[in-house]
Design a protein around this motif. Structure first.
Motif, PDB file in Angstrom:
ATOM      1  N   PRO A  52       0.809  -1.218   0.000  1.00  0.00           N
ATOM      2  CA  PRO A  52       0.000   0.000   0.000  1.00  0.00           C
ATOM      3  C   PRO A  52       0.847   1.274   0.000  1.00  0.00           C
ATOM      4  O   PRO A  52       1.970   1.283   0.511  1.00  0.00           O
ATOM      5  CB  PRO A  52      -0.810  -0.096   1.303  1.00  0.00           C
ATOM      6  N   ASP A  53       0.305   2.350  -0.561  1.00  0.00           N
ATOM      7  CA  ASP A  53       0.960   3.650  -0.501  1.00  0.00           C
ATOM      8  C   ASP A  53       1.253   3.999   0.951  1.00  0.00           C
ATOM      9  O   ASP A  53       0.472   3.682   1.851  1.00  0.00           O
ATOM     10  CB  ASP A  53       0.074   4.736  -1.117  1.00  0.00           C
ATOM     11  N   GLY A  54       2.378   4.646   1.183  1.00  0.00           N
ATOM     12  CA  GLY A  54       2.766   5.006   2.534  1.00  0.00           C
ATOM     13  C   GLY A  54       3.554   3.921   3.245  1.00  0.00           C
ATOM     14  O   GLY A  54       3.897   4.077   4.417  1.00  0.00           O
ATOM     15  N   ALA A  56       6.619   0.469   2.533  1.00  0.00           N
ATOM     16  CA  ALA A  56       7.622  -0.138   1.658  1.00  0.00           C
ATOM     17  C   ALA A  56       8.009  -1.479   2.258  1.00  0.00           C
ATOM     18  O   ALA A  56       7.784  -1.737   3.446  1.00  0.00           O
ATOM     19  CB  ALA A  56       8.846   0.760   1.533  1.00  0.00           C
ATOM     20  N   ASP A  81       9.488  -0.559  -3.255  1.00  0.00           N
ATOM     21  CA  ASP A  81       8.582   0.581  -3.163  1.00  0.00           C
ATOM     22  C   ASP A  81       7.142   0.151  -3.383  1.00  0.00           C
ATOM     23  O   ASP A  81       6.867  -0.872  -4.022  1.00  0.00           O
ATOM     24  CB  ASP A  81       8.962   1.650  -4.196  1.00  0.00           C
ATOM     25  N   SER A  82       6.215   0.975  -2.909  1.00  0.00           N
ATOM     26  CA  SER A  82       4.792   0.636  -2.992  1.00  0.00           C
ATOM     27  C   SER A  82       4.289   0.544  -4.431  1.00  0.00           C
ATOM     28  O   SER A  82       3.320  -0.166  -4.683  1.00  0.00           O
ATOM     29  CB  SER A  82       3.953   1.641  -2.204  1.00  0.00           C
ATOM     30  N   GLY A  83       4.917   1.211  -5.364  1.00  0.00           N
ATOM     31  CA  GLY A  83       4.459   1.166  -6.755  1.00  0.00           C
ATOM     32  C   GLY A  83       4.984  -0.003  -7.560  1.00  0.00           C
ATOM     33  O   GLY A  83       4.534  -0.251  -8.677  1.00  0.00           O
ATOM     34  N   TYR A  84       5.925  -0.765  -7.026  1.00  0.00           N
ATOM     35  CA  TYR A  84       6.520  -1.888  -7.755  1.00  0.00           C
ATOM     36  C   TYR A  84       5.560  -3.068  -7.785  1.00  0.00           C
ATOM     37  O   TYR A  84       4.992  -3.442  -6.764  1.00  0.00           O
ATOM     38  CB  TYR A  84       7.836  -2.304  -7.093  1.00  0.00           C
ATOM     39  N   ARG A  85       5.383  -3.668  -8.954  1.00  0.00           N
ATOM     40  CA  ARG A  85       4.467  -4.800  -9.095  1.00  0.00           C
ATOM     41  C   ARG A  85       5.124  -6.030  -9.707  1.00  0.00           C
ATOM     42  O   ARG A  85       4.461  -6.995 -10.041  1.00  0.00           O
ATOM     43  CB  ARG A  85       3.255  -4.405  -9.958  1.00  0.00           C
ATOM     44  N   THR A 117       6.383   4.506   5.554  1.00  0.00           N
ATOM     45  CA  THR A 117       7.302   5.444   4.904  1.00  0.00           C
ATOM     46  C   THR A 117       6.613   6.802   4.758  1.00  0.00           C
ATOM     47  O   THR A 117       6.031   7.108   3.731  1.00  0.00           O
ATOM     48  CB  THR A 117       7.739   4.931   3.519  1.00  0.00           C
ATOM     49  N   SER A 119       5.839  10.568   4.004  1.00  0.00           N
ATOM     50  CA  SER A 119       6.332  11.513   3.006  1.00  0.00           C
ATOM     51  C   SER A 119       6.918  12.708   3.750  1.00  0.00           C
ATOM     52  O   SER A 119       6.306  13.231   4.680  1.00  0.00           O
ATOM     53  CB  SER A 119       5.176  11.956   2.111  1.00  0.00           C
TER      54      SER A 119
END
Length: 144
Positions: A52-54, A56, A81-85, A117, A119
């Motif tokens: 999830p965002d926020g 890692a 990172d949260s965006g890695y799939r 994590t 921001s």
């Protein structure tokens, strides 16, 4: 916290905690391999995840891996990172100067901690506020 995973190798168990209260999920090798002295490899773990965002994922060494084999095996710390799939992989390094290291599919090779994590916003200033430690670095708190 709920985290979605996609198992890319159904023969492997999903990442899991070995004991209640453990901080790290065990990651398993998705293939057999051998590392000669000072050799390294990027070892797939058979799953992808949507952190999830926020948050890692920190990939960290398993304390029992080197002890089990009696030689110096480490996995280099990694950050997911949260965006890695893509597939989660572990960088293994054999630091033993004489012995090769073999691992089998399904063997636990590392752990992953999911951490918050926040921001942050950086502010450029001319001088930092004082602290008790100041600029003292490595070893500044003593050896023992």
């Amino acid at each position: 916290m709920d985290v979605m995973i996609q198992r890319l190798d159904e023969a492997l168990p999903a990442p899991s905690y070995a004991h209640p209260g453990d901080a790290g999920l065990d990651l398993r090798a998705a293939e057999d391999g051998e590392l000669k002295p000072f050799e390294r490899a990027l070892v797939p773990c058979g799953f992808a995840m949507a952190i999830p965002d926020g948050f890692a994922g920190l990939v960290i060494p398993r304390s029992g891996l080197a002890a089990k084999h009696g030689i110096s095996i480490v996995n280099a710390p990694g950050l997911v990172d949260s965006g890695y799939r893509g597939e989660i992989k572990v960088a293994l390094v054999n630091l033993d100067p004489h012995e090769s290291f073999s691992f089998k599919k399904g063997e636990r090779i590392a752990q992953m901690m999911i951490v918050a994590t926040p921001s942050i916003t950086l502010h450029n200033i001319s001088a930092l506020p004082n602290s008790d430690r100041g600029a003292q670095g490595f070893g500044s708190s003593g050896v023992s």
